[in-house]
Design an enzyme around this catalytic site. Structure first.
Site, short mmCIF file in Angstrom:
data_model
loop_
_atom_site.label_atom_id
_atom_site.label_comp_id
_atom_site.label_asym_id
_atom_site.label_seq_id
_atom_site.Cartn_x
_atom_site.Cartn_y
_atom_site.Cartn_z
N ASP A 288 6.27 -2.48 4.52
CA ASP A 288 5.49 -3.10 5.60
C ASP A 288 4.51 -4.11 5.03
OD1 ASP A 288 6.39 -1.78 7.83
OD2 ASP A 288 4.45 -0.96 8.38
N PHE B 214 3.92 -6.95 -1.46
CA PHE B 214 2.97 -6.50 -2.49
C PHE B 214 1.82 -7.48 -2.73
CE2 PHE B 214 6.82 -4.08 -3.50
CZ PHE B 214 6.30 -2.79 -3.55
N HIS C 235 7.86 4.26 -6.95
CA HIS C 235 7.02 3.23 -6.33
C HIS C 235 5.72 3.08 -7.12
CE1 HIS C 235 4.65 1.21 -3.20
NE2 HIS C 235 5.81 0.89 -2.65
#
Length: 212
Positions: free
Chosen positions: A56, A69, A179
């Site tokens: 998102d 990012f 992640h």
């Protein structure tokens, strides 16, 4: 965006466009409209060398700029990006060339910073998921995989890895790890060396490496 023209005429995209327009009218939505397709503007199809998949856009004020990012120059670095910069230093033995978090210089070198969902309502993570964006960005990944060769796909976390299941790993390098968020960075992101791996593969295939 020419290779995506067919997608814009699909029924799901017409509905998505209507939903997004209504959201911008009735709520605060990020990023600003002119930055929704910023990643594609800075990294056109013929220039793509590396794809980094996010989920998102950031949902805080002045953060989202259309690049996964990344944040606008004047904004404090988010924790995931801090960890990405730490891994660059560890992996390449030098600090990133970025002075801030906008990541435009990566995009201009051929790094497509692609979020799965390209818009979000302020302060409401995931608010524009399952409205059609995922279908659109799945099509982007599929087209890149099918129509290009020797790309590097960097998939951080389970969400990105599931989304990347359509990539032809015989034609491209797919780098997978945990992640970079503080919740998971110590479970396999730190030490995964994605940046040196990407550059080694690009050089092997006659491409200029990325100045991370």
């Amino acid at each position: 965006m020419k290779v995506l023209e067919n997608e814009f005429n699909e029924e799901y995209f017409v509905k998505l466009a209507e939903f997004v327009k209504a959201e911008y009218k009735s709520s605060t939505v990020y990023p600003p409209p002119r930055f929704i397709f910023h990643a594609f503007d800075l990294t056109p199809f013929d220039k793509v060398k590396v794809i980094i998949l996010g989920q998102d856009p950031y949902h805080g004020p002045n953060q989202a700029n259309g690049l996964a990012f990344a944040v606008n120059k004047e904004v404090q670095l988010p924790p995931s990006l801090v960890n990405i910069y730490k891994e660059i230093e560890s992996d390449l033995g030098k600090k990133t060339v970025n002075k801030a978090g906008d990541l435009e210089n990566w995009a201009k070198q051929g790094v497509l910073l692609l979020n799965a969902t390209l818009t979000v309502r302020a302060a409401t993570a995931g608010s524009h998921q399952k409205k059609g964006w995922e279908e659109f960005t799945d099509a982007v990944i599929k087209i890149l995989s099918e129509q290009k060769e020797h790309l590097v796909f960097i998939l951080w976390g389970n969400y990105a890895q599931k989304k990347g299941s359509v990539i032809d790993e015989a034609k491209h390098l797919v780098i997978k790890s945990a992640h970079p968020s503080p919740l998971s960075a110590h479970n396999g992101f730190f030490g995964s060396k994605p940046f040196s791996q990407a550059n080694a593969y690009l050089i092997l295939n006659g491409e200029e490496p990325i100045e991370w």
